[in-house]
Design a protein around this motif. Sequence first.
Motif, PDB file in Angstrom:
ATOM      1  N   PRO A  27       0.909  -1.360  -0.129  1.00  0.00           N
ATOM      2  CA  PRO A  27       0.133  -0.020   0.238  1.00  0.00           C
ATOM      3  C   PRO A  27       0.880   1.113  -0.059  1.00  0.00           C
ATOM      4  O   PRO A  27       1.938   1.051   0.626  1.00  0.00           O
ATOM      5  N   VAL A  28       0.446   2.395  -0.617  1.00  0.00           N
ATOM      6  CA  VAL A  28       0.891   3.417  -0.976  1.00  0.00           C
ATOM      7  C   VAL A  28       0.006   4.975  -0.992  1.00  0.00           C
ATOM      8  O   VAL A  28      -1.099   4.534  -1.519  1.00  0.00           O
ATOM      9  N   VAL A  29       0.294   5.764  -0.244  1.00  0.00           N
ATOM     10  CA  VAL A  29      -0.581   6.938  -0.307  1.00  0.00           C
ATOM     11  C   VAL A  29       0.126   8.027  -1.233  1.00  0.00           C
ATOM     12  O   VAL A  29       1.153   8.257  -1.053  1.00  0.00           O
ATOM     13  N   PHE A  30      -0.620   8.318  -2.072  1.00  0.00           N
ATOM     14  CA  PHE A  30      -0.254   9.499  -2.998  1.00  0.00           C
ATOM     15  C   PHE A  30      -1.192  10.755  -2.912  1.00  0.00           C
ATOM     16  O   PHE A  30      -2.159  10.848  -2.115  1.00  0.00           O
ATOM     17  N   LYS A  31      -0.415  11.942  -2.775  1.00  0.00           N
ATOM     18  CA  LYS A  31      -1.067  13.203  -2.601  1.00  0.00           C
ATOM     19  C   LYS A  31      -1.564  13.815  -3.989  1.00  0.00           C
ATOM     20  O   LYS A  31      -1.098  13.910  -5.111  1.00  0.00           O
ATOM     21  N   SER A  32      -2.704  14.228  -3.848  1.00  0.00           N
ATOM     22  CA  SER A  32      -3.478  14.677  -5.073  1.00  0.00           C
ATOM     23  C   SER A  32      -3.206  15.907  -5.460  1.00  0.00           C
ATOM     24  O   SER A  32      -2.987  16.896  -4.317  1.00  0.00           O
ATOM     25  N   PRO A  33      -3.356  16.522  -6.583  1.00  0.00           N
ATOM     26  CA  PRO A  33      -2.847  17.961  -6.988  1.00  0.00           C
ATOM     27  C   PRO A  33      -3.939  18.832  -6.458  1.00  0.00           C
ATOM     28  O   PRO A  33      -5.226  18.532  -6.529  1.00  0.00           O
ATOM     29  N   ALA A  34      -3.638  20.017  -6.024  1.00  0.00           N
ATOM     30  CA  ALA A  34      -4.618  20.924  -5.614  1.00  0.00           C
ATOM     31  C   ALA A  34      -5.925  21.202  -6.592  1.00  0.00           C
ATOM     32  O   ALA A  34      -7.156  21.664  -6.097  1.00  0.00           O
ATOM     33  N   ASP A  35      -5.610  21.252  -7.820  1.00  0.00           N
ATOM     34  CA  ASP A  35      -6.739  21.552  -8.904  1.00  0.00           C
ATOM     35  C   ASP A  35      -7.528  20.249  -9.169  1.00  0.00           C
ATOM     36  O   ASP A  35      -8.483  20.289 -10.050  1.00  0.00           O
ATOM     37  N   SER A  36      -7.235  19.114  -8.612  1.00  0.00           N
ATOM     38  CA  SER A  36      -8.200  18.020  -9.055  1.00  0.00           C
ATOM     39  C   SER A  36      -9.507  18.223  -8.470  1.00  0.00           C
ATOM     40  O   SER A  36      -9.929  18.809  -7.607  1.00  0.00           O
ATOM     41  N   TRP A  37     -10.195  17.017  -9.083  1.00  0.00           N
ATOM     42  CA  TRP A  37     -11.710  16.996  -8.487  1.00  0.00           C
ATOM     43  C   TRP A  37     -11.711  16.681  -6.938  1.00  0.00           C
ATOM     44  O   TRP A  37     -12.856  16.814  -6.300  1.00  0.00           O
ATOM     45  N   LEU A  38     -10.639  16.136  -6.286  1.00  0.00           N
ATOM     46  CA  LEU A  38     -10.594  15.542  -4.963  1.00  0.00           C
ATOM     47  C   LEU A  38     -10.990  16.835  -4.169  1.00  0.00           C
ATOM     48  O   LEU A  38     -11.289  16.493  -2.985  1.00  0.00           O
ATOM     49  N   HIS A  39     -10.551  18.078  -4.383  1.00  0.00           N
ATOM     50  CA  HIS A  39     -10.531  19.176  -3.575  1.00  0.00           C
ATOM     51  C   HIS A  39     -11.880  20.030  -4.129  1.00  0.00           C
ATOM     52  O   HIS A  39     -12.042  21.236  -3.622  1.00  0.00           O
ATOM     53  N   SER A  40     -12.880  19.432  -4.833  1.00  0.00           N
ATOM     54  CA  SER A  40     -14.009  20.113  -5.222  1.00  0.00           C
ATOM     55  C   SER A  40     -14.844  20.634  -3.864  1.00  0.00           C
ATOM     56  O   SER A  40     -14.625  19.891  -2.829  1.00  0.00           O
ATOM     57  N   GLU A  68      -6.122  11.863   5.203  1.00  0.00           N
ATOM     58  CA  GLU A  68      -6.726  13.339   5.415  1.00  0.00           C
ATOM     59  C   GLU A  68      -7.439  13.815   3.909  1.00  0.00           C
ATOM     60  O   GLU A  68      -7.004  13.021   2.887  1.00  0.00           O
ATOM     61  N   ALA A  69      -8.178  14.705   3.854  1.00  0.00           N
ATOM     62  CA  ALA A  69      -8.828  15.169   2.655  1.00  0.00           C
ATOM     63  C   ALA A  69      -7.624  15.299   1.571  1.00  0.00           C
ATOM     64  O   ALA A  69      -6.793  16.048   1.868  1.00  0.00           O
ATOM     65  N   GLY A  70      -7.819  14.858   0.428  1.00  0.00           N
ATOM     66  CA  GLY A  70      -6.763  14.974  -0.720  1.00  0.00           C
ATOM     67  C   GLY A  70      -5.936  13.924  -0.847  1.00  0.00           C
ATOM     68  O   GLY A  70      -5.036  13.641  -1.780  1.00  0.00           O
ATOM     69  N   ASP A  71      -5.958  12.761  -0.099  1.00  0.00           N
ATOM     70  CA  ASP A  71      -5.058  11.639  -0.089  1.00  0.00           C
ATOM     71  C   ASP A  71      -5.670  10.489  -0.859  1.00  0.00           C
ATOM     72  O   ASP A  71      -6.839  10.600  -0.773  1.00  0.00           O
ATOM     73  N   VAL A  72      -5.074   9.940  -1.531  1.00  0.00           N
ATOM     74  CA  VAL A  72      -5.364   8.909  -2.320  1.00  0.00           C
ATOM     75  C   VAL A  72      -4.434   7.556  -2.120  1.00  0.00           C
ATOM     76  O   VAL A  72      -3.226   7.719  -2.033  1.00  0.00           O
ATOM     77  N   LEU A  73      -5.051   6.679  -1.668  1.00  0.00           N
ATOM     78  CA  LEU A  73      -4.506   5.186  -1.106  1.00  0.00           C
ATOM     79  C   LEU A  73      -4.429   4.279  -2.148  1.00  0.00           C
ATOM     80  O   LEU A  73      -5.779   3.929  -2.517  1.00  0.00           O
ATOM     81  N   TYR A  74      -3.346   3.429  -2.365  1.00  0.00           N
ATOM     82  CA  TYR A  74      -3.656   2.256  -3.405  1.00  0.00           C
ATOM     83  C   TYR A  74      -3.205   1.035  -2.505  1.00  0.00           C
ATOM     84  O   TYR A  74      -2.492   0.938  -1.611  1.00  0.00           O
TER      85      TYR A  74
END
Length: 433
Positions: free
Chosen positions: A25-38, A231-237
Amino acid sequence: MPEVEQSVTPLSDLSRVVADGLKVPVVFKSPADSWLHSSLWSPEALASVAGDVRTDFRIWPLASGSVWETDCPTEDASLSQFNDWLEREAGNRQTLSRSNPFYRFPYKDVCLYAGYKEMKDLFGVGSPVHDCVDWTCAGLPGRGGCKSVFWMGTAGAYTPCHYDSYGHNIVAQLYGRKRWTLFAPSDSDRLYPSRIPYEESSVFSSVDHKCPDLEKHPAFAHASKYQVTLEAGDVLYVPKHWWHLVESLDTSISINTWVEMDSDGIDRVGEAVARTLVSSIMSRSSMPREEWLNPNEVLESHDCNLGLLQVALSSCRSTKSEERSDQDRRVLSSDAASQEYLTTIDSGPSRPPPGNLLEPDAKRPCTDPARAQDACVPASPQAHCPPSDGDGDDDGAVPSEDTSVKLEVDLLNAVLSPDILHLIAMRLVDRNT
Protein backbone atom coordinates in the motif's frame (compact mmCIF):
# COMPACT_ATOMS: atom_id res chain seq x y z
CA MET A 1 4.09 -1.21 13.58
CA PRO A 2 5.11 -0.45 9.98
CA GLU A 3 3.47 2.59 8.43
CA VAL A 4 2.16 2.93 4.90
CA GLU A 5 4.63 4.91 2.81
CA GLN A 6 3.95 8.31 1.28
CA SER A 7 4.75 8.22 -2.41
CA VAL A 8 7.09 10.78 -3.94
CA THR A 9 5.71 9.77 -7.34
CA PRO A 10 2.96 12.01 -8.77
CA LEU A 11 -0.57 10.63 -8.53
CA SER A 12 -0.81 10.69 -12.33
CA ASP A 13 1.84 7.93 -12.41
CA LEU A 14 -0.10 5.60 -10.09
CA SER A 15 -1.22 3.21 -12.83
CA ARG A 16 2.29 3.04 -14.22
CA VAL A 17 3.95 2.13 -10.92
CA VAL A 18 1.22 -0.46 -10.26
CA ALA A 19 1.88 -2.01 -13.67
CA ASP A 20 5.60 -2.01 -12.82
CA GLY A 21 4.89 -4.29 -9.85
CA LEU A 22 3.98 -2.18 -6.81
CA LYS A 23 3.01 -4.77 -4.15
CA VAL A 24 2.51 -2.71 -0.98
CA PRO A 25 0.00 0.00 0.00
CA VAL A 26 1.11 3.54 -0.81
CA VAL A 27 -0.44 6.98 -0.20
CA PHE A 28 -0.36 9.54 -3.01
CA LYS A 29 -1.04 13.26 -2.67
CA SER A 30 -3.52 14.68 -5.15
CA PRO A 31 -2.90 17.96 -6.98
CA ALA A 32 -4.78 20.93 -5.55
CA ASP A 33 -6.69 21.51 -8.79
CA SER A 34 -8.08 17.96 -9.03
CA TRP A 35 -11.70 16.95 -8.45
CA LEU A 36 -10.74 15.58 -5.04
CA HIS A 37 -10.60 19.16 -3.77
CA SER A 38 -14.00 20.18 -5.14
CA SER A 39 -16.27 22.19 -2.84
CA LEU A 40 -18.90 19.45 -3.29
CA TRP A 41 -17.25 17.18 -0.75
CA SER A 42 -18.87 18.01 2.57
CA PRO A 43 -22.18 16.93 4.13
CA GLU A 44 -23.42 20.53 3.93
CA ALA A 45 -22.55 20.89 0.23
CA LEU A 46 -24.08 17.52 -0.64
CA ALA A 47 -27.25 18.50 1.22
CA SER A 48 -27.34 21.66 -0.88
CA VAL A 49 -26.92 20.05 -4.33
CA ALA A 50 -28.37 16.57 -3.66
CA GLY A 51 -30.38 17.00 -0.49
CA ASP A 52 -33.33 14.94 -1.72
CA VAL A 53 -31.16 11.90 -2.46
CA ARG A 54 -32.14 9.11 -0.08
CA THR A 55 -30.25 6.06 1.05
CA ASP A 56 -30.07 3.71 4.00
CA PHE A 57 -27.76 4.61 6.87
CA ARG A 58 -26.50 1.85 9.12
CA ILE A 59 -26.62 2.77 12.80
CA TRP A 60 -23.59 1.50 14.69
CA PRO A 61 -23.44 1.60 18.50
CA LEU A 62 -20.29 3.25 19.77
CA ALA A 63 -19.28 0.06 21.58
CA SER A 64 -15.86 -1.14 22.66
CA GLY A 65 -15.87 -4.25 20.49
CA SER A 66 -16.43 -4.90 16.81
CA VAL A 67 -20.01 -5.08 15.55
CA TRP A 68 -21.08 -6.94 12.42
CA GLU A 69 -23.31 -5.22 9.89
CA THR A 70 -25.89 -7.96 10.47
CA ASP A 71 -26.29 -6.70 14.04
CA CYS A 72 -27.03 -3.07 13.11
CA PRO A 73 -30.39 -1.53 12.20
CA THR A 74 -30.78 0.86 9.28
CA GLU A 75 -32.79 4.01 8.66
CA ASP A 76 -33.76 5.39 5.28
CA ALA A 77 -32.99 9.11 5.17
CA SER A 78 -32.09 11.95 2.81
CA LEU A 79 -28.71 13.64 2.70
CA SER A 80 -30.42 16.79 4.00
CA GLN A 81 -31.74 14.92 7.04
CA PHE A 82 -28.29 13.52 7.71
CA ASN A 83 -26.76 16.99 7.53
CA ASP A 84 -29.50 18.45 9.78
CA TRP A 85 -28.67 15.82 12.42
CA LEU A 86 -24.98 16.74 12.20
CA GLU A 87 -25.80 20.45 12.50
CA ARG A 88 -27.85 19.85 15.65
CA GLU A 89 -25.07 17.86 17.27
CA ALA A 90 -22.53 20.53 16.33
CA GLY A 91 -24.68 23.17 18.02
CA ASN A 92 -25.43 24.97 14.78
CA ARG A 93 -29.07 23.99 14.91
CA GLN A 94 -31.21 24.13 18.02
CA THR A 95 -34.07 21.89 16.93
CA LEU A 96 -34.55 18.87 14.74
CA SER A 97 -37.84 17.82 13.21
CA ARG A 98 -39.39 14.76 14.82
CA SER A 99 -39.88 13.41 11.32
CA ASN A 100 -36.10 13.17 10.94
CA PRO A 101 -35.23 9.45 11.17
CA PHE A 102 -32.24 10.27 13.38
CA TYR A 103 -34.18 12.39 15.86
CA ARG A 104 -33.96 9.84 18.69
CA PHE A 105 -30.24 9.04 18.27
CA PRO A 106 -27.75 11.10 20.33
CA TYR A 107 -24.46 11.76 18.55
CA LYS A 108 -22.48 10.50 21.56
CA ASP A 109 -24.11 7.05 21.46
CA VAL A 110 -24.11 6.07 17.80
CA CYS A 111 -22.42 6.55 14.48
CA LEU A 112 -24.17 6.64 11.13
CA TYR A 113 -22.73 5.05 8.01
CA ALA A 114 -23.86 5.13 4.40
CA GLY A 115 -21.27 2.82 2.89
CA TYR A 116 -20.78 0.87 -0.32
CA LYS A 117 -23.12 3.04 -2.43
CA GLU A 118 -22.69 2.80 -6.18
CA MET A 119 -22.52 6.43 -7.34
CA LYS A 120 -24.48 5.82 -10.52
CA ASP A 121 -27.34 4.42 -8.42
CA LEU A 122 -27.14 6.92 -5.56
CA PHE A 123 -26.73 10.19 -7.45
CA GLY A 124 -27.52 9.22 -11.04
CA VAL A 125 -25.49 9.62 -14.20
CA GLY A 126 -25.52 13.27 -15.27
CA SER A 127 -25.76 14.69 -11.74
CA PRO A 128 -23.06 17.15 -10.62
CA VAL A 129 -21.84 14.81 -7.89
CA HIS A 130 -21.59 11.74 -10.12
CA ASP A 131 -19.99 13.56 -13.03
CA CYS A 132 -17.43 15.32 -10.85
CA VAL A 133 -15.49 12.06 -10.39
CA ASP A 134 -12.66 11.55 -12.88
CA TRP A 135 -9.86 9.09 -12.17
CA THR A 136 -7.73 10.43 -15.03
CA CYS A 137 -5.68 12.17 -12.35
CA ALA A 138 -4.62 8.68 -11.16
CA GLY A 139 -3.66 7.52 -14.62
CA LEU A 140 -7.07 5.96 -15.37
CA PRO A 141 -8.58 7.99 -18.21
CA GLY A 142 -12.25 7.35 -18.91
CA ARG A 143 -12.98 5.99 -15.43
CA GLY A 144 -15.52 8.13 -13.56
CA GLY A 145 -18.56 7.95 -11.34
CA CYS A 146 -20.02 4.89 -13.08
CA LYS A 147 -17.22 2.75 -11.65
CA SER A 148 -16.99 4.45 -8.28
CA VAL A 149 -18.41 3.76 -4.83
CA PHE A 150 -19.42 6.38 -2.23
CA TRP A 151 -18.84 6.13 1.54
CA MET A 152 -19.98 8.65 4.18
CA GLY A 153 -20.08 8.23 7.94
CA THR A 154 -19.59 9.88 11.30
CA ALA A 155 -16.76 9.38 13.78
CA GLY A 156 -16.58 5.74 14.84
CA ALA A 157 -18.15 4.28 11.70
CA TYR A 158 -16.07 1.42 10.41
CA THR A 159 -15.80 -1.40 7.93
CA PRO A 160 -14.87 -4.78 9.54
CA CYS A 161 -11.55 -6.34 8.59
CA HIS A 162 -11.79 -8.13 5.23
CA TYR A 163 -10.19 -8.40 1.84
CA ASP A 164 -11.77 -7.96 -1.60
CA SER A 165 -11.58 -10.83 -4.07
CA TYR A 166 -11.28 -8.77 -7.24
CA GLY A 167 -8.94 -6.08 -8.46
CA HIS A 168 -6.79 -3.55 -6.68
CA ASN A 169 -8.41 -0.70 -4.83
CA ILE A 170 -7.85 3.04 -5.22
CA VAL A 171 -9.38 5.18 -2.47
CA ALA A 172 -9.78 8.97 -2.50
CA GLN A 173 -10.31 10.61 0.87
CA LEU A 174 -12.42 13.71 0.20
CA TYR A 175 -13.54 15.00 3.62
CA GLY A 176 -12.50 14.30 7.20
CA ARG A 177 -10.09 11.57 8.26
CA LYS A 178 -10.09 7.78 8.11
CA ARG A 179 -7.69 5.35 9.73
CA TRP A 180 -6.75 2.35 7.61
CA THR A 181 -5.25 -0.78 9.18
CA LEU A 182 -3.91 -3.24 6.62
CA PHE A 183 -2.41 -6.75 6.59
CA ALA A 184 -0.55 -8.50 3.80
CA PRO A 185 -2.08 -11.58 2.10
CA SER A 186 0.69 -13.65 3.71
CA ASP A 187 -1.00 -13.01 7.08
CA SER A 188 -4.29 -14.58 6.02
CA ASP A 189 -4.03 -17.62 8.29
CA ARG A 190 -3.31 -15.35 11.27
CA LEU A 191 -6.54 -13.42 10.60
CA TYR A 192 -8.82 -16.50 10.69
CA PRO A 193 -10.74 -16.00 7.41
CA SER A 194 -14.50 -16.53 7.44
CA ARG A 195 -17.24 -16.48 4.78
CA ILE A 196 -20.02 -16.06 7.33
CA PRO A 197 -21.71 -13.61 7.18
CA TYR A 198 -21.53 -14.23 3.44
CA GLU A 199 -20.93 -11.37 1.04
CA GLU A 200 -19.94 -11.99 -2.55
CA SER A 201 -16.28 -11.06 -3.16
CA SER A 202 -15.58 -10.24 0.52
CA VAL A 203 -13.64 -12.48 2.91
CA PHE A 204 -13.92 -11.40 6.55
CA SER A 205 -11.59 -11.86 9.51
CA SER A 206 -13.11 -13.69 12.51
CA VAL A 207 -10.92 -11.72 14.91
CA ASP A 208 -12.45 -8.89 16.95
CA HIS A 209 -9.79 -6.35 15.99
CA LYS A 210 -10.88 -3.88 18.66
CA CYS A 211 -10.68 -6.43 21.49
CA PRO A 212 -8.81 -9.48 20.15
CA ASP A 213 -9.19 -12.73 22.10
CA LEU A 214 -5.75 -14.29 21.81
CA GLU A 215 -6.87 -17.49 23.50
CA LYS A 216 -9.39 -18.00 20.71
CA HIS A 217 -7.18 -16.55 17.95
CA PRO A 218 -3.58 -17.00 19.16
CA ALA A 219 -1.96 -16.65 15.74
CA PHE A 220 -3.29 -13.09 15.44
CA ALA A 221 -0.57 -12.00 17.86
CA HIS A 222 1.97 -12.66 15.10
CA ALA A 223 0.19 -10.71 12.35
CA SER A 224 1.97 -7.58 11.07
CA LYS A 225 -0.31 -4.60 10.66
CA TYR A 226 0.29 -1.51 8.56
CA GLN A 227 -1.52 1.68 9.50
CA VAL A 228 -2.16 5.07 7.95
CA THR A 229 -4.52 7.98 8.57
CA LEU A 230 -5.92 9.46 5.38
CA GLU A 231 -6.77 13.14 5.21
CA ALA A 232 -8.72 15.07 2.59
CA GLY A 233 -6.84 14.96 -0.71
CA ASP A 234 -5.01 11.69 0.01
CA VAL A 235 -5.29 8.74 -2.39
CA LEU A 236 -4.51 5.25 -1.09
CA TYR A 237 -3.46 2.35 -3.29
CA VAL A 238 -4.51 -1.02 -1.81
CA PRO A 239 -2.98 -4.03 -3.62
CA LYS A 240 -5.16 -7.01 -4.46
CA HIS A 241 -6.09 -9.30 -1.54
CA TRP A 242 -4.66 -7.01 1.15
CA TRP A 243 -6.77 -7.16 4.29
CA HIS A 244 -8.08 -3.86 5.63
CA LEU A 245 -10.07 -2.44 8.53
CA VAL A 246 -11.30 1.14 8.07
CA GLU A 247 -12.57 3.56 10.73
CA SER A 248 -13.78 7.16 10.44
CA LEU A 249 -12.01 9.45 12.91
CA ASP A 250 -14.29 12.38 12.00
CA THR A 251 -17.35 12.74 9.84
CA SER A 252 -15.79 11.65 6.57
CA ILE A 253 -16.48 11.16 2.88
CA SER A 254 -14.48 8.94 0.55
CA ILE A 255 -14.85 7.41 -2.90
CA ASN A 256 -13.12 4.34 -4.27
CA THR A 257 -12.81 2.36 -7.46
CA TRP A 258 -11.74 -1.27 -7.90
CA VAL A 259 -9.50 -1.70 -10.94
CA GLU A 260 -9.86 -5.00 -12.78
CA MET A 261 -6.86 -7.33 -13.09
CA ASP A 262 -6.07 -10.30 -15.32
CA SER A 263 -5.99 -12.58 -12.27
CA ASP A 264 -9.63 -11.78 -11.43
CA GLY A 265 -10.85 -14.57 -13.73
CA ILE A 266 -9.73 -17.39 -11.45
CA ASP A 267 -11.08 -15.53 -8.41
CA ARG A 268 -14.49 -15.22 -10.07
CA VAL A 269 -14.54 -18.99 -10.43
CA GLY A 270 -13.67 -19.29 -6.73
CA GLU A 271 -16.42 -16.85 -5.76
CA ALA A 272 -18.94 -18.78 -7.85
CA VAL A 273 -17.92 -21.95 -5.99
CA ALA A 274 -18.32 -20.15 -2.66
CA ARG A 275 -21.77 -18.87 -3.59
CA THR A 276 -22.90 -22.34 -4.63
CA LEU A 277 -21.71 -24.02 -1.44
CA VAL A 278 -23.00 -21.32 0.91
CA SER A 279 -26.40 -21.37 -0.79
CA SER A 280 -26.63 -25.14 -0.62
CA ILE A 281 -25.83 -25.40 3.09
CA MET A 282 -27.81 -22.30 4.05
CA SER A 283 -30.95 -23.66 2.40
CA ARG A 284 -30.91 -26.60 4.81
CA SER A 285 -29.63 -24.87 7.93
CA SER A 286 -31.59 -23.99 11.05
CA MET A 287 -29.56 -20.78 11.46
CA PRO A 288 -31.70 -17.74 10.50
CA ARG A 289 -31.05 -16.47 6.99
CA GLU A 290 -30.17 -12.97 8.23
CA GLU A 291 -27.26 -14.43 10.22
CA TRP A 292 -25.89 -16.14 7.11
CA LEU A 293 -25.92 -13.11 4.83
CA ASN A 294 -24.55 -9.61 4.99
CA PRO A 295 -27.23 -6.95 4.38
CA ASN A 296 -28.33 -6.55 0.74
CA GLU A 297 -26.72 -9.85 -0.26
CA VAL A 298 -28.99 -12.02 -2.40
CA LEU A 299 -28.48 -15.69 -3.12
CA GLU A 300 -29.88 -17.31 -6.24
CA SER A 301 -31.28 -20.79 -6.86
CA HIS A 302 -28.98 -23.80 -7.12
CA ASP A 303 -29.41 -23.98 -10.90
CA CYS A 304 -28.66 -20.27 -11.23
CA ASN A 305 -25.53 -20.63 -9.09
CA LEU A 306 -24.29 -23.45 -11.33
CA GLY A 307 -25.01 -21.26 -14.34
CA LEU A 308 -22.93 -18.43 -12.85
CA LEU A 309 -20.14 -20.90 -12.18
CA GLN A 310 -20.30 -22.03 -15.79
CA VAL A 311 -20.11 -18.39 -16.95
CA ALA A 312 -17.01 -17.82 -14.80
CA LEU A 313 -15.37 -20.95 -16.18
CA SER A 314 -16.24 -20.00 -19.74
CA SER A 315 -14.62 -16.61 -19.21
CA CYS A 316 -11.45 -18.30 -17.95
CA ARG A 317 -11.43 -20.62 -20.97
CA SER A 318 -11.82 -17.63 -23.28
CA THR A 319 -9.03 -15.81 -21.49
CA LYS A 320 -6.63 -18.73 -21.83
CA SER A 321 -7.51 -19.06 -25.51
CA GLU A 322 -7.00 -15.33 -26.09
CA GLU A 323 -3.66 -15.41 -24.28
CA ARG A 324 -2.47 -18.19 -26.54
CA SER A 325 -3.50 -16.34 -29.71
CA ASP A 326 -2.79 -12.74 -28.76
CA GLN A 327 -1.22 -11.68 -25.47
CA ASP A 328 -2.37 -8.09 -25.86
CA ARG A 329 -6.10 -8.78 -26.20
CA ARG A 330 -8.53 -8.97 -23.29
CA VAL A 331 -11.84 -10.70 -22.94
CA LEU A 332 -14.97 -9.13 -21.54
CA SER A 333 -15.21 -9.19 -17.75
CA SER A 334 -17.28 -12.02 -16.29
CA ASP A 335 -19.31 -9.40 -14.41
CA ALA A 336 -20.93 -8.48 -17.73
CA ALA A 337 -21.33 -12.10 -18.74
CA SER A 338 -22.87 -12.99 -15.37
CA GLN A 339 -25.32 -10.13 -15.63
CA GLU A 340 -26.29 -11.28 -19.13
CA TYR A 341 -26.92 -14.77 -17.80
CA LEU A 342 -29.02 -13.49 -14.88
CA THR A 343 -31.10 -11.48 -17.33
CA THR A 344 -31.80 -14.57 -19.43
CA ILE A 345 -32.90 -16.72 -16.51
CA ASP A 346 -35.22 -13.99 -15.23
CA SER A 347 -37.28 -14.46 -18.38
CA GLY A 348 -37.14 -18.24 -18.66
CA PRO A 349 -36.75 -21.53 -16.82
CA SER A 350 -34.04 -21.48 -14.14
CA ARG A 351 -31.51 -23.76 -15.84
CA PRO A 352 -27.77 -23.31 -16.32
CA PRO A 353 -26.29 -23.12 -19.78
CA PRO A 354 -24.91 -26.38 -21.22
CA GLY A 355 -21.55 -27.42 -19.83
CA ASN A 356 -19.44 -30.54 -19.64
CA LEU A 357 -18.73 -31.11 -15.94
CA LEU A 358 -21.27 -28.72 -14.50
CA GLU A 359 -24.48 -29.88 -16.12
CA PRO A 360 -26.32 -31.32 -13.08
CA ASP A 361 -27.35 -34.96 -13.13
CA ALA A 362 -31.04 -35.76 -12.92
CA LYS A 363 -32.03 -36.26 -9.32
CA ARG A 364 -32.42 -40.03 -9.46
CA PRO A 365 -33.99 -41.68 -6.41
CA CYS A 366 -31.82 -44.59 -5.32
CA THR A 367 -33.81 -47.82 -5.25
CA ASP A 368 -30.90 -50.18 -4.64
CA PRO A 369 -29.94 -50.09 -0.93
CA ALA A 370 -26.53 -51.52 -1.80
CA ARG A 371 -25.79 -48.39 -3.83
CA ALA A 372 -27.36 -45.90 -1.40
CA GLN A 373 -24.06 -44.49 -0.20
CA ASP A 374 -22.88 -43.79 -3.76
CA ALA A 375 -26.12 -42.37 -5.16
CA CYS A 376 -26.81 -38.67 -5.45
CA VAL A 377 -30.11 -39.07 -3.55
CA PRO A 378 -30.33 -41.55 -0.64
CA ALA A 379 -33.05 -44.19 -0.61
CA SER A 380 -34.45 -42.86 2.65
CA PRO A 381 -33.82 -39.94 5.05
CA GLN A 382 -32.03 -42.36 7.38
CA ALA A 383 -29.62 -43.68 4.74
CA HIS A 384 -26.68 -41.57 5.94
CA CYS A 385 -27.69 -40.75 9.52
CA PRO A 386 -25.32 -41.81 12.31
CA PRO A 387 -26.71 -44.60 14.52
CA SER A 388 -28.41 -43.71 17.77
CA ASP A 389 -29.95 -45.77 20.57
CA GLY A 390 -32.49 -43.04 21.22
CA ASP A 391 -31.21 -41.75 24.55
CA GLY A 392 -29.65 -38.66 22.97
CA ASP A 393 -26.25 -39.32 24.56
CA ASP A 394 -24.53 -41.31 21.80
CA ASP A 395 -21.29 -39.91 20.48
CA GLY A 396 -22.49 -40.98 17.04
CA ALA A 397 -26.02 -39.59 17.37
CA VAL A 398 -27.46 -36.90 15.14
CA PRO A 399 -25.90 -33.62 16.39
CA SER A 400 -27.95 -31.01 18.21
CA GLU A 401 -29.15 -27.91 16.38
CA ASP A 402 -26.39 -25.74 17.88
CA THR A 403 -23.74 -28.33 17.05
CA SER A 404 -25.06 -28.66 13.50
CA VAL A 405 -24.85 -24.90 12.91
CA LYS A 406 -21.28 -24.81 14.22
CA LEU A 407 -20.35 -27.73 11.97
CA GLU A 408 -21.93 -25.98 8.98
CA VAL A 409 -19.95 -22.79 9.57
CA ASP A 410 -16.71 -24.65 10.32
CA LEU A 411 -17.15 -26.78 7.20
CA LEU A 412 -17.65 -23.75 4.96
CA ASN A 413 -14.75 -21.84 6.45
CA ALA A 414 -12.48 -24.87 6.03
CA VAL A 415 -13.44 -25.58 2.42
CA LEU A 416 -13.64 -21.90 1.46
CA SER A 417 -10.40 -20.80 3.09
CA PRO A 418 -8.49 -18.65 0.59
CA ASP A 419 -5.76 -21.18 -0.30
CA ILE A 420 -8.11 -24.15 -0.65
CA LEU A 421 -10.70 -22.19 -2.62
CA HIS A 422 -7.98 -21.06 -5.02
CA LEU A 423 -6.89 -24.68 -5.55
CA ILE A 424 -10.49 -25.74 -6.19
CA ALA A 425 -10.90 -22.94 -8.73
CA MET A 426 -7.65 -23.87 -10.47
CA ARG A 427 -8.68 -27.54 -10.65
CA LEU A 428 -12.08 -26.64 -12.08
CA VAL A 429 -10.50 -24.44 -14.72
CA ASP A 430 -8.02 -27.17 -15.66
CA ARG A 431 -10.79 -29.77 -15.96
CA ASN A 432 -12.92 -27.45 -18.07
CA THR A 433 -10.30 -26.25 -20.53
